[in-house]
Design an enzyme around this catalytic site. Structure first.
Site, PDB file in Angstrom:
ATOM      1  N   LYS A 166       5.960   3.247  -5.335  1.00 50.08           N
ATOM      2  CA  LYS A 166       4.597   3.322  -5.869  1.00 50.08           C
ATOM      3  C   LYS A 166       3.872   4.554  -5.336  1.00 50.08           C
ATOM      4  O   LYS A 166       3.197   5.265  -6.090  1.00 50.08           O
ATOM      5  CB  LYS A 166       3.832   2.045  -5.505  1.00 50.08           C
ATOM      6  CG  LYS A 166       4.348   0.811  -6.228  1.00 50.08           C
ATOM      7  CD  LYS A 166       3.610  -0.444  -5.778  1.00 50.08           C
ATOM      8  CE  LYS A 166       4.126  -1.670  -6.505  1.00 50.08           C
ATOM      9  NZ  LYS A 166       3.420  -2.905  -6.093  1.00 50.08           N
ATOM     10  N   CYS A 183       1.597   0.174  -1.223  1.00 53.41           N
ATOM     11  CA  CYS A 183       1.884  -1.123  -0.594  1.00 53.41           C
ATOM     12  C   CYS A 183       2.515  -2.070  -1.611  1.00 53.41           C
ATOM     13  O   CYS A 183       2.275  -1.956  -2.813  1.00 53.41           O
ATOM     14  CB  CYS A 183       0.604  -1.782  -0.074  1.00 53.41           C
ATOM     15  SG  CYS A 183      -0.227  -0.914   1.257  1.00 53.41           S
ATOM     16  N   ASP A 184       3.285  -3.013  -1.104  1.00 52.32           N
ATOM     17  CA  ASP A 184       3.780  -4.103  -1.941  1.00 52.32           C
ATOM     18  C   ASP A 184       3.968  -5.334  -1.078  1.00 52.32           C
ATOM     19  O   ASP A 184       4.554  -5.253   0.016  1.00 52.32           O
ATOM     20  CB  ASP A 184       5.103  -3.742  -2.617  1.00 52.32           C
ATOM     21  CG  ASP A 184       5.464  -4.764  -3.676  1.00 52.32           C
ATOM     22  OD1 ASP A 184       4.987  -4.607  -4.818  1.00 52.32           O
ATOM     23  OD2 ASP A 184       6.170  -5.736  -3.364  1.00 52.32           O
ATOM     24  N   SER A 185       3.473  -6.462  -1.563  1.00 56.34           N
ATOM     25  CA  SER A 185       3.547  -7.714  -0.806  1.00 56.34           C
ATOM     26  C   SER A 185       4.352  -8.765  -1.550  1.00 56.34           C
ATOM     27  O   SER A 185       4.262  -8.880  -2.780  1.00 56.34           O
ATOM     28  CB  SER A 185       2.140  -8.270  -0.546  1.00 56.34           C
ATOM     29  OG  SER A 185       1.358  -7.392   0.214  1.00 56.34           O
TER      30      SER A 185
END
Length: 205
Positions: A55, A72-74
């Protein structure tokens, strides 16, 4: 120092603003499912970090000049299964039935890219994990929560900073990570690319 958040998440933006920064927002167009399918053997922490890096890179490719891009990625890890956004009410219901009264780990991958003249000159990445102890909502409470639509587009089908906070008994670790961006980790990653968080603070009136 120009800060760009490569995420559409209003929760991440809110965390950064509350912490003194006022980033520009640029949403990436990364195909998350395709990226994960290309790395089937990666462990859960690596998967969220790969997504965050993709991203950040996608957004950095569109920028010119100097600045810092944060991606970010959660996802939520429960019983060895990594789950993201449910997208529909029935999937969210099944996940809540499975995790109610139990503990999961919210994993967030972070990627920081420093740009000079539009080119990436430094990068750092990592992940943070926070334990989440879930309550056991009644059927009526769960129906009402699902009807709000809130859990459908968030990792793990819950929020800590919204309506979902009523159904979280406690957390073990960094609370900002559960919201989607770990301030302690981000400070370290920014430092690794030569940026102090105090340089990102905006004047308060």
């Amino acid at each position: 120092m120009r800060l760009v958040l490569a995420s559409a998440s209003p929760a991440r933006l809110s965390v950064l603003r509350a912490a003194g920064a006022d980033p520009a927002v640029e949403v990436s167009d990364v195909d998350e499912d395709a990226l994960l399918a290309a790395h089937p053997d990666a462990d859960p922490a690596r998967k969220v970090t790969l997504l965050a890096a993709a991203k950040a890179a996608a957004v950095a490719d569109r920028l010119t000049g100097d600045g810092v891009v944060v991606g970010c990625d959660s996802m939520l890890l429960v019983d060895g299964e990594l789950v993201g956004k449910p997208h529909d009410a029935e999937t969210a219901r099944r996940r809540w039935k499975a995790m109610a009264g139990r503990t999961g780990e919210l994993l967030t991958g972070h990627a920081v890219l420093r740009l000079a003249g539009g080119a990436v000159v430094q990068e750092a990445e990592g992940h943070a994990g926070t334990g989440v102890r879930f309550a056991e909502p009644t059927d009526a409470e769960l129906d009402a929560y699902l009807a709000t639509g809130e859990p459908l587009e968030v990792a793990g089908a819950f929020t800590l900073d919204g309506l979902g906070g009523w159904f979280v008994e406690g957390i073990d670790g960094d609370p900002s990570n559960v919201i989607g961006i770990s301030l302690p980790l981000l400070r370290r990653l920014l430092g690794a690319v030569g940026v102090s968080v105090v340089d990102l603070w905006t004047p308060r009136s």
